[in-house]
Write a protein that holds these residues in place. Structure first.
Motif, PDB file in Angstrom:
ATOM      1  N   ARG A   1     -19.147 -40.086 -14.352  1.00 17.48           N
ATOM      2  CA  ARG A   1     -19.308 -39.459 -15.119  1.00 17.48           C
ATOM      3  C   ARG A   1     -18.877 -39.082 -16.474  1.00 17.48           C
ATOM      4  NH1 ARG A   1     -18.781 -35.877 -10.209  1.00 17.48           N
ATOM      5  NH2 ARG A   1     -17.128 -34.699 -10.991  1.00 17.48           N
ATOM      6  N   ASP A   2     -17.321 -39.540 -16.786  1.00 19.24           N
ATOM      7  CA  ASP A   2     -17.168 -39.990 -17.600  1.00 19.24           C
ATOM      8  C   ASP A   2     -17.065 -38.441 -19.160  1.00 19.24           C
ATOM      9  OD1 ASP A   2     -15.739 -41.159 -19.729  1.00 19.24           O
ATOM     10  OD2 ASP A   2     -17.390 -42.372 -20.659  1.00 19.24           O
ATOM     11  N   ALA A   3     -17.492 -37.189 -18.923  1.00 23.58           N
ATOM     12  CA  ALA A   3     -17.041 -36.276 -19.826  1.00 23.58           C
ATOM     13  C   ALA A   3     -16.471 -36.231 -21.436  1.00 23.58           C
ATOM     14  CB  ALA A   3     -17.049 -34.957 -19.258  1.00 23.58           C
ATOM     15  N   GLY A   4     -15.159 -36.579 -21.012  1.00 26.34           N
ATOM     16  CA  GLY A   4     -15.150 -37.099 -22.614  1.00 26.34           C
ATOM     17  C   GLY A   4     -14.205 -35.272 -23.223  1.00 26.34           C
ATOM     18  N   MET A   5     -14.687 -34.728 -22.361  1.00 22.56           N
ATOM     19  CA  MET A   5     -13.870 -33.227 -22.872  1.00 22.56           C
ATOM     20  C   MET A   5     -14.127 -32.591 -21.439  1.00 22.56           C
ATOM     21  SD  MET A   5     -16.114 -30.093 -25.336  1.00 22.56           S
ATOM     22  CE  MET A   5     -15.888 -30.650 -26.468  1.00 22.56           C
ATOM     23  N   TYR A   6     -11.830 -31.963 -22.128  1.00 20.14           N
ATOM     24  CA  TYR A   6     -12.119 -31.046 -20.972  1.00 20.14           C
ATOM     25  C   TYR A   6     -11.143 -29.730 -21.050  1.00 20.14           C
ATOM     26  CZ  TYR A   6     -12.475 -35.393 -18.858  1.00 20.14           C
ATOM     27  OH  TYR A   6     -13.673 -36.986 -18.038  1.00 20.14           O
TER      28      TYR A   6
ATOM     29  N   ARG B   1       0.049 -31.083 -14.993  1.00 15.68           N
ATOM     30  CA  ARG B   1      -0.543 -29.886 -14.759  1.00 15.68           C
ATOM     31  C   ARG B   1      -1.647 -30.149 -14.467  1.00 15.68           C
ATOM     32  NH1 ARG B   1       2.065 -26.040 -13.536  1.00 15.68           N
ATOM     33  NH2 ARG B   1       0.905 -24.295 -14.604  1.00 15.68           N
ATOM     34  N   VAL B   2      -2.269 -30.584 -13.806  1.00 12.53           N
ATOM     35  CA  VAL B   2      -3.928 -30.798 -13.508  1.00 12.53           C
ATOM     36  C   VAL B   2      -4.914 -29.990 -12.601  1.00 12.53           C
ATOM     37  CG1 VAL B   2      -3.118 -33.604 -12.096  1.00 12.53           C
ATOM     38  CG2 VAL B   2      -3.046 -31.294 -10.813  1.00 12.53           C
ATOM     39  N   SER B   3      -4.757 -28.356 -13.301  1.00 15.00           N
ATOM     40  CA  SER B   3      -6.162 -28.140 -12.730  1.00 15.00           C
ATOM     41  C   SER B   3      -6.850 -28.258 -14.306  1.00 15.00           C
ATOM     42  CB  SER B   3      -5.220 -26.211 -13.139  1.00 15.00           C
ATOM     43  OG  SER B   3      -4.768 -25.844 -12.176  1.00 15.00           O
ATOM     44  N   ILE B   4      -7.433 -29.084 -13.163  1.00 18.21           N
ATOM     45  CA  ILE B   4      -8.083 -29.294 -15.339  1.00 18.21           C
ATOM     46  C   ILE B   4      -9.762 -29.390 -14.751  1.00 18.21           C
ATOM     47  CG2 ILE B   4      -9.219 -31.039 -16.366  1.00 18.21           C
ATOM     48  CD1 ILE B   4      -5.943 -32.744 -15.844  1.00 18.21           C
ATOM     49  N   SER B   5     -10.680 -28.853 -16.150  1.00 17.48           N
ATOM     50  CA  SER B   5     -12.309 -28.756 -15.541  1.00 17.48           C
ATOM     51  C   SER B   5     -13.004 -29.227 -16.469  1.00 17.48           C
ATOM     52  CB  SER B   5     -12.825 -27.006 -15.374  1.00 17.48           C
ATOM     53  OG  SER B   5     -14.380 -27.055 -15.419  1.00 17.48           O
ATOM     54  N   GLU B   6     -13.823 -29.986 -15.691  1.00 18.01           N
ATOM     55  CA  GLU B   6     -14.747 -30.575 -16.891  1.00 18.01           C
ATOM     56  C   GLU B   6     -16.600 -29.847 -16.650  1.00 18.01           C
ATOM     57  OE1 GLU B   6     -16.887 -33.948 -15.735  1.00 18.01           O
ATOM     58  OE2 GLU B   6     -16.476 -34.199 -13.456  1.00 18.01           O
ATOM     59  N   ASP B   7     -16.993 -29.943 -18.016  1.00 17.87           N
ATOM     60  CA  ASP B   7     -18.065 -29.157 -18.426  1.00 17.87           C
ATOM     61  C   ASP B   7     -19.068 -29.467 -17.497  1.00 17.87           C
ATOM     62  OD1 ASP B   7     -20.152 -28.144 -19.513  1.00 17.87           O
ATOM     63  OD2 ASP B   7     -20.705 -29.707 -20.329  1.00 17.87           O
ATOM     64  N   LYS B   8     -19.617 -28.750 -16.358  1.00 20.01           N
ATOM     65  CA  LYS B   8     -21.013 -28.273 -15.761  1.00 20.01           C
ATOM     66  C   LYS B   8     -20.239 -28.450 -14.214  1.00 20.01           C
ATOM     67  CE  LYS B   8     -24.640 -29.925 -18.567  1.00 20.01           C
ATOM     68  NZ  LYS B   8     -24.094 -30.378 -19.062  1.00 20.01           N
ATOM     69  N   TYR B   9     -19.354 -29.335 -13.705  1.00 21.02           N
ATOM     70  CA  TYR B   9     -18.375 -29.477 -12.505  1.00 21.02           C
ATOM     71  C   TYR B   9     -17.161 -29.142 -12.271  1.00 21.02           C
ATOM     72  CZ  TYR B   9     -21.958 -33.284 -12.959  1.00 21.02           C
ATOM     73  OH  TYR B   9     -23.111 -34.252 -12.385  1.00 21.02           O
ATOM     74  N   GLY B  10     -16.525 -28.028 -13.014  1.00 25.77           N
ATOM     75  CA  GLY B  10     -15.317 -27.741 -12.435  1.00 25.77           C
ATOM     76  C   GLY B  10     -14.620 -28.181 -12.059  1.00 25.77           C
ATOM     77  N   PHE B  11     -13.683 -27.817 -11.410  1.00 29.63           N
ATOM     78  CA  PHE B  11     -12.241 -28.392 -11.836  1.00 29.63           C
ATOM     79  C   PHE B  11     -12.475 -30.070 -10.404  1.00 29.63           C
ATOM     80  CE2 PHE B  11     -11.385 -23.682 -10.951  1.00 29.63           C
ATOM     81  CZ  PHE B  11     -10.152 -24.311 -12.158  1.00 29.63           C
ATOM     82  N   LEU B  12     -11.049 -31.040 -11.288  1.00 30.27           N
ATOM     83  CA  LEU B  12     -11.648 -32.103 -11.189  1.00 30.27           C
ATOM     84  C   LEU B  12     -11.279 -32.510  -9.273  1.00 30.27           C
ATOM     85  CD1 LEU B  12     -10.644 -34.488 -14.365  1.00 30.27           C
ATOM     86  CD2 LEU B  12     -12.744 -33.410 -13.842  1.00 30.27           C
ATOM     87  N   LYS B  13     -10.323 -31.494  -9.232  1.00 32.41           N
ATOM     88  CA  LYS B  13      -9.122 -32.011  -7.876  1.00 32.41           C
ATOM     89  C   LYS B  13     -10.725 -31.851  -6.705  1.00 32.41           C
ATOM     90  CE  LYS B  13      -7.374 -27.433  -7.957  1.00 32.41           C
ATOM     91  NZ  LYS B  13      -5.552 -27.122  -8.287  1.00 32.41           N
ATOM     92  N   GLU B  14     -12.062 -30.522  -7.129  1.00 30.12           N
ATOM     93  CA  GLU B  14     -12.719 -30.496  -6.166  1.00 30.12           C
ATOM     94  C   GLU B  14     -14.124 -31.156  -6.231  1.00 30.12           C
ATOM     95  OE1 GLU B  14     -13.118 -26.016  -6.919  1.00 30.12           O
ATOM     96  OE2 GLU B  14     -11.270 -25.912  -7.010  1.00 30.12           O
ATOM     97  N   HIS B  15     -14.298 -32.270  -7.261  1.00 30.55           N
ATOM     98  CA  HIS B  15     -15.161 -33.232  -7.609  1.00 30.55           C
ATOM     99  C   HIS B  15     -15.005 -33.939  -7.868  1.00 30.55           C
ATOM    100  CE1 HIS B  15     -16.488 -28.483  -8.794  1.00 30.55           C
ATOM    101  NE2 HIS B  15     -17.921 -29.170  -7.803  1.00 30.55           N
TER     102      HIS B  15
END
Length: 460
Positions: free
Chosen positions: A274-279, A254-268
């Motif tokens: 950026r190594d957010a560390g929280m998703y 399941r790869v619908s995942i978002s990081e803080d401030k940027y949105g979905f990983l697949k789109e950014h």
């Protein structure tokens, strides 16, 4: 699908303890001479009773309180907040973000961003619209907003078990509190539950499931109506717990995942750097769930938990902990038939009704139909106040995703910023009707629309 259920069977409530926040609620007493098993609390009277302390209920209660009304905000959970708190729906979709909802976002941005860096200019230039916050941050800011309103009483751990109806007029609710029953009366009641259960108990006409294209002459849809609603999804948040750990994105199912401030990983691309560390993760989903049935929801949650086991193990081995939301996310439940039924045709045409109480900008995000991008697209449209007024019932207003609309239309207005704007309008109208001791049908909604417009000067 149109579905009337006036012969409602009273639900049985088990396993919930009552909880009132001392600093937020007035004291009540158990009547003497009644056993603890069947205790009955003294009834309490308010101007406005709001049921459901979520995306639409909190703005409704605050708006009514700011009009000078004495307000009870009743919540079945032990913690207010709704979807962001108990379903981890913290990624905000749709807009505009105005009024009381904007106040919440400004509070979150100034102090509670996930990386600890304040974002007072969030939204400037279109940047940051995919930002999400931790559920605890929502709890913090929402509690602060509720506490500020001195005429607002928060009552938690109090599921509604009955609605007080006399001669077609709702005059409050009966709740289950700490093993006993209590009547909470009000001149006006707002159903902001997200499930429409209060409205159904009041005898309102219920709409549930997917409408046939011919039911409301919509431009597209299914041939035959059914009880199928949008799928449920169980959200989770992951945190890095091992130094140097990198999210194992390519190893997850399941790869619908978002990081803080940027949105979905697949789109950014470039998220590794950026190594957010929280998703925030959209975990497993389940179709064909009767979201009116608690047992069906429990079974769906177990189904999703079994399906996500592989990803949970992969995350742990990679050095990440996973926290599942307390509840599975529910996109759709009952919709209540009102004096106007909002349709996909209205959204596609950009309806701007005279009794508009909320502006909306979000596509038809229906997860149960295979719609094209062109079919999903809508023009900015307005919510008629008539969608908040249930047919044939007085003393009750609807707020949030349960308002009167078709399955397709609801897939657009069900998102939190729009639900909050609807709730704010419902609270304002309920307070005015209570103050004038009149029906909401007698209010001048052009004036109310102008007042709301004045409140919502700024937006994101």
């Amino acid at each position: 699908m149109k579905n009337t259920r006036r012969d409602f069977l009273k639900m049985t409530t088990v396993g919930l303890a009552g909880c009132m926040i001392p600093s937020l609620a007035t004291a009540t007493t158990v009547k003497k001479g009644v056993s603890a098993r069947s205790s009955v609390y003294d009834s309490v009277q308010y101007d406005v009773v709001v049921v459901g302390a979520g995306a639409s209920g909190i703005p409704a209660a605050i708006a009514a309180a700011r009009q000078g009304a004495k307000v009870a905000l009743v919540e079945e959970d032990l913690l207010p907040g709704g979807a962001p708190v108990d379903q981890f729906v913290t990624y905000l979709c749709g807009g505009p973000r105005v009024g009381i909802y904007l106040e919440m976002i400004q509070g979150l941005n100034s102090r509670y961003s996930n990386d600890g860096v304040a974002l007072p200019d969030f939204g400037d230039g279109g940047d940051g619209r995919s930002h999400w916050w931790h559920p605890t941050a929502f709890s913090q800011i929402l509690y602060e907003m509720i506490v500020k309103e001195k005429s607002l009483t928060l009552i938690c751990g109090a599921p509604v078990v009955d609605v007080i109806v006399t001669s077609g007029r709702v005059s409050g609710v009966q709740v289950f509190r700490n093993g006993g029953m209590q009547e909470i009366s009000g001149k006006m009641t707002i159903d902001a539950t997200g499930t429409g259960l209060v409205a159904e108990m009041a005898g309102c006409e219920v709409m549930y499931g997917t409408d046939a294209q011919s039911d409301y002459n919509e431009p597209f849809g299914v041939e035959a109506a059914s009880d199928r609603v949008q799928p449920c999804t169980w959200m989770m948040i992951t945190n890095r717990v091992k130094a140097g750990a990198v999210l194992p994105y390519n190893d997850l199912e399941r790869v619908s995942i978002s990081e803080d401030k940027y949105g979905f990983l697949k789109e950014h691309p470039g998220w590794e750097g950026r190594d957010a560390g929280m998703y925030l993760h959209w975990g497993w989903g389940k179709h064909f769930v009767d979201t009116r049935d608690p047992q069906a929801l429990a079974e769906a949650q177990w189904y999703c938990l079994e399906k996500i086991q592989k990803d949970l193990n992969t995350l742990r081995k990679a050095g990440f902990s996973a926290v599942m939301a307390p509840k599975i996310g529910v996109r759709e439940c009952r919709r209540i038939k009102g004096e106007y039924i909002l349709t996909a045709t209205d959204l596609k045409s950009g309806l701007q009704p005279e009794d508009k109480i909320a502006d909306c900008s979000y596509y038809m995000d229906d997860w149960s139909m295979s719609l094209t991008k062109e079919q999903k697209a809508v023009k900015p449209y307005g919510i008629p106040f008539r969608c908040l007024i249930p047919v044939g019932v007085e003393g009750l207003l609807l707020a949030g995703r349960i308002i009167s609309g078709t399955h397709l239309a609801a897939s657009s207005y069900r998102v939190q910023p729009i639900c909050a704007a609807i709730g704010e309008a419902a609270g304002l109208a309920a307070a005015k009707a209570a103050a004038l001791n009149t029906s909401v049908r007698n209010l001048n909604f052009r004036d109310i629309g102008c007042e709301l417009k004045g409140i919502r000067v700024n937006s994101l």
